[in-house]
Design an enzyme around this catalytic site. Structure first.
Site, PDB file in Angstrom:
ATOM      1  N   ASP A 699     -75.041 -16.021   5.457  1.00 46.16           N
ATOM      2  CA  ASP A 699     -74.120 -16.861   4.697  1.00 46.16           C
ATOM      3  C   ASP A 699     -73.728 -16.177   3.382  1.00 46.16           C
ATOM      4  O   ASP A 699     -72.568 -16.176   2.986  1.00 46.16           O
ATOM      5  CB  ASP A 699     -74.779 -18.230   4.440  1.00 46.16           C
ATOM      6  CG  ASP A 699     -73.802 -19.200   3.815  1.00 46.16           C
ATOM      7  OD1 ASP A 699     -72.779 -19.492   4.450  1.00 46.16           O
ATOM      8  OD2 ASP A 699     -74.029 -19.627   2.664  1.00 46.16           O
ATOM      9  N   LYS A 703     -69.990 -14.755   2.127  1.00 42.11           N
ATOM     10  CA  LYS A 703     -69.381 -15.016   0.814  1.00 42.11           C
ATOM     11  C   LYS A 703     -69.058 -13.696   0.119  1.00 42.11           C
ATOM     12  O   LYS A 703     -67.992 -13.533  -0.480  1.00 42.11           O
ATOM     13  CB  LYS A 703     -70.323 -15.836  -0.055  1.00 42.11           C
ATOM     14  CG  LYS A 703     -70.464 -17.273   0.433  1.00 42.11           C
ATOM     15  CD  LYS A 703     -71.547 -18.008  -0.327  1.00 42.11           C
ATOM     16  CE  LYS A 703     -71.582 -19.471   0.100  1.00 42.11           C
ATOM     17  NZ  LYS A 703     -72.834 -20.124  -0.268  1.00 42.11           N
TER      18      LYS A 703
END
Ligand code: ADP
Ligand code: ASP
Ligand code: MG
Length: 835
Positions: A699, A703
């Site tokens: 994750d 980003k």
């Protein structure tokens, strides 16, 4: 008969987009009822998407794929039947109507069988097959009018509209239509006529070309002597440009018939190209009116001249054009080359939309639709065989992938320098003009540009003539935005009530659709906060949307297609799923929706897809906003953009962009066990649906990749060095097993935390992003550094830029959890809604 002479009727035409379901038809019926008792004639298109489906099926059936036609016939039968039952009360009239619908589709299936065997389909059969779309919607409409106490009758188009019988593109026969229309429509109160259709000389049904219902309406206006025609559409009026391409297109309050005809002929999708021919010399006002707002008059198309301060009133573009050039020294002074050139093209039945001949007569250049380019070339090569052999003509060149930009306005002829303004605007934007021509009427200026540049060219010229100020700058879109949520999980459910509660002057946000993996619920008028709360509560308990009241089963693609068939205002799709939704988003952009992402996947799966998505947004003049993908509610992308806009250059972004991991390390630092800390994070709704997406660093890597792509990083997710925190062997466990086994990792984590503390530091999971590389992993940071002070779900982003070099710019704040993420999304939605 008496009426045609006495008081001419008002013609109402309802487009397919307006008639997407029973609610649409009911709304249209209300409009007609409100105009009573004045005499009226109603012309209708097929329900939205029906013509496309029928044409597609016909093509497939002729290739032997009859199954598809059968499936489609079933779906269409159900859709029409459903509308009939919603519009007409039970009884003989409904039975009759359902009988007509059933018969139409039973016959379609039979036809399908035949075509499947023959594997051949003629234009005549296609027309016969497609005609049922308009015929059925007209039947539905007439019955619905009667059910509302308005005496009406269905009148078949072949009894009224006479044509030359060219299947697929028939031209009306004015004289014949005058006689039959007066005879057939005269005695009927509020007749409903299917648009798009007419009779050939032998009485067989022939269609008038795509969008032909507009032509039916103006033709009937001509033959019945009508003074007013209302074309009810999904736009607020005739706009200065296609709103899907030029977002600040405005309603033109009034245009001259000749201007509108020019626009329609040159590609403005809002009117059938020949729709104004029957009325071009008539004293009639045609109005393009917004179906969603019947009180508005939209745009008047008439013989008046107003808005003279605007020499240019609107633009359009014809896509997929090719430019053919005949060059040669032997052309100089030889009579008849031009005539022979166009005779050759004409002979092939190809229409030419722009011609230029250099005064040196060295070349003739003209544009044709791309798909006819090769045919035109061959025909020219044949015609000039001898000249080519004698090298008097060098050859015939065909260049494809072009578009013709058309600039229209009656004032162009009288105002000097218009062409110069167009050229300099394009030159300033670095757009190359490949060829140009001015119509002899001087009503339009046509320019050929690279097809890929056409959308930008339209925006640039639109701005150069300040067309967004026309009519006082009345916005094309009233200050209303319709929002569709793709995904109705935790974030979606937190977001929905926030959107419903937005109260700003001159802005209303409506949530009109909710989509999950089971299907969708939709209400074009927008859900009330109460309805949203009820839907949210049911969904939280595990009930899929398809099972909700008014819900229907659909794949995401079907759901978007369904939503796109409605006349939505400034629609915004918000993606709060965690799937690869690239295709769905592309469809949505193509359908004119803006997109807001909280979902990282579509912009991190693969660079090509990411570029394609951004190109789709650019082509359709829509925006793709994704603030919430990086720092939830924190303004990270916004800050980046403001820095760049003000001339700064960002060299590096460093940070802790995971609320979940931040929370986890905070708790570990305070002495909590790993299992307890992670379970706590899940209970608060911080991690992704599978917390291993956070623990694995994926994750954070996503980003970081989103930030990296802003800085110009060209790699993929695989190119990022990511250190995973998922314990060995735990990657392959089922989610439940993994969650049940957390305690066995507690001891290892306690040791790591203690080791860091012994060195005077704390553990943090950090990303370092530059244009060249991205690194993501666990580090020990000094207790005195800003990163060490992070609390709870705090995220931190540190920008090192040309200006913020010694002392970097730091943004810190909560970065996870449904409420803050929803807040970030809401900001993007408000930006798009023009707040
Ligand atoms: P109908 O429902 O009557 O068939 P159309 O779909 O044919 O209506 O025409 C409306 C569409 O035309 C709009 O949705 C809009 O996207 C497109 N369009 C293209 N150019 C213009 C323009 N200059 N003004 C208004 N609409 C335009
Ligand atoms: N239904 C036809 C089309 O889609 C005609 C029309 O809508 O005007 O082209
Ligand atoms: Mg149309």
């Amino acid at each position: 008969m008496a009426r045609a002479r006495g008081s001419p009727p008002h013609i109402h035409k309802f487009g397919g987009a307006s008639l997407s379901d029973a609610a649409g038809i009911a709304h249209a019926v209300k409009i007609v009822v409100a105009h009573r008792p004045a005499p009226q004639v109603v012309v209708v298109s097929a329900m939205s998407g029906v013509t496309d489906t029928l044409l597609d099926c016909a093509a497939r059936a002729s290739r032997g794929d009859a199954a598809q036609l059968r499936t489609a016939a079933k779906a269409l039968r159900a859709r029409h039947g459903e509308a009939a039952r919603a519009l007409v009360p039970r009884g003989a009239r409904l039975d009759e109507l359902v009988g007509i619908i059933d018969a139409a589709f039973a016959e379609l299936e039979q036809l399908a069988g035949g075509l499947g065997i023959l594997r051949e389909i003629t234009p005549r059969t296609i027309d016969y097959l497609v005609a049922r779309g308009e015929r059925l919607s007209a039947q539905l409409f007439a019955a619905a009018l009667e059910a509302n106490g308005c005496p009406s009758a269905y009148v078949d188009a072949t009894d009224v509209v006479q044509t030359d019988g060219t299947f697929g593109n028939a031209s009306p026969d004015l004289g014949g239509t005058v006689r039959s229309a007066r005879r057939v429509l005269g005695p009927v109160l509020a007749p409903v006529v299917p648009g798009f259709l007419g009779a050939g000389p032998d009485g067989q049904v022939a269609t008038l070309g795509r969008g032909g219902s507009d032509l039916t309406a103006t033709l009937l206006a001509r033959v019945l002597g009508a003074r007013e025609v209302s074309l009810w559409k999904d736009v607020p009026g005739l706009l200065t440009a296609d709103p899907r391409i030029v977002p600040d297109a405005r309603v033109v309050p009034q245009v001259h018939l000749r201007e509108a005809a020019e626009l329609a002929y040159y590609g403005a999708k809002v009117l059938h190209p020949r729709s104004l021919v029957p009325v071009i010399k008539q004293n009639v006002a045609i109005r393009i009116r917004p179906f969603a707002d019947p009180a508005s008059l939209g745009t008047e198309i008439s013989r008046r001249r107003t808005l003279e301060q605007y020499p240019v009133k609107a633009l359009s573009a014809i896509p997929r054009q090719a430019l053919l050039t005949v060059t040669g020294s032997g052309m100089l002074g030889v009579p008849g080359i031009a005539a022979r050139t166009f005779a050759a093209v004409h002979h092939e039945g190809i229409s030419v939309s722009l011609i230029t001949q250099a005064s040196s007569e060295h070349s003739i250049c003209f544009s044709v639709p791309e798909e006819s380019a090769q045919r035109a070339r061959r025909s020219l090569e044949e015609t000039f065989q001898r000249e080519i052999a004698r090298q008097e003509i060098d050859g015939i060149e065909a260049r494809t992938g072009l578009a013709t930009l058309v600039v229209v306005g009656l004032g162009m002829a009288e105002t000097p320098g218009i062409a110069a303004r167009v050229f300099s605007a394009l030159a300033e934007a670095g757009i190359n003009v490949i060829a140009t021509a001015q119509g002899s009427s001087e009503l339009n200026l046509s320019l050929v540009v690279d097809g890929k540049e056409a959308p930008r060219a339209q925006r640039v010229v639109h701005a150069a003539f300040q067309l967004s100020k026309i009519g006082g700058g009345a916005v094309a879109h009233p200050e209303r935005s319709d929002v569709v949520l793709l995904g109705f999980g935790q974030i979606g459910r937190a977001l929905a009530p926030m959107i419903a509660k937005v109260k700003r002057e001159a802005l209303t946000l409506h949530i009109v659709g909710l989509i999950d993996s089971s299907g969708l619920v939709f209400d074009a008028d927008g859900f009330s906060p109460r309805r949203l709360a009820a839907l949210g509560a049911a969904k939280a308990k595990g009930a899929p949307l398809a099972k909700a009241a008014g819900g229907r089963r659909a794949s995401a693609a079907e759901a978007i297609a369904f939503v796109a068939r409605h006349a939505l205002t400034n629609p915004i799709l918000v993606d709060v799923t965690a799937d690869d939704t690239t295709e769905t988003l592309t469809t949505a952009l193509g359908a004119g929706m803006h997109v807001v992402l909280a979902n990282k996947r579509p912009v991190t799966t693969d660079k090509r897809k990411y570029d394609a998505l951004r190109a789709a947004a650019q082509t359709h003049g829509r925006r793709l906003l994704l603030e919430a993908t990086v720092g939830a509610g924190l303004p990270i992308i916004d800050t980046y953009q403001k820095l760049v806009e003000s001339g700064d250059r960002v060299a590096k972004i460093e940070g802790c962009p995971s609320g979940t991991l931040g929370y986890l390390f905070g708790e570990l630092g305070r002495g909590a066990a790993f299992s307890a800390a992670l379970t706590g994070a899940i209970a608060k709704g911080y991690p992704e649906p599978d917390p291993r997406d956070d623990l694995s660093g994926m994750d954070v890597a996503r980003k970081a990749l989103i930030l990296g792509r802003l800085l110009g990083f060209t790699g993929e997710l695989e190119d990022i060095a990511v250190e995973s925190l998922v314990p060995d062997g735990a990657e392959r466990l089922g989610l439940d097993r993994f969650l049940a086994s957390l305690e066995q990792f507690d001891a290892t984590w306690a040791k790591r935390v203690a080791a860091a503390r012994a060195r005077g530091g704390v553990l943090r999971y950090r990303a370092i992003v530059t244009r060249k590389s991205i690194r993501v992993g666990l580090v020990v940071v000094e207790a005195s550094s800003p990163m060490a002070s992070l609390n709870g779900t705090d995220n931190q982003f540190i920008f090192t830029t040309m200006r913020y070099k010694k002392n970097p710019l730091v943004i810190t704040g909560p970065g996870a959890g449904p409420a803050v993420t929803a807040g970030g999304i809401l900001n993007d939605v408000l930006k798009l809604a023009g707040a």
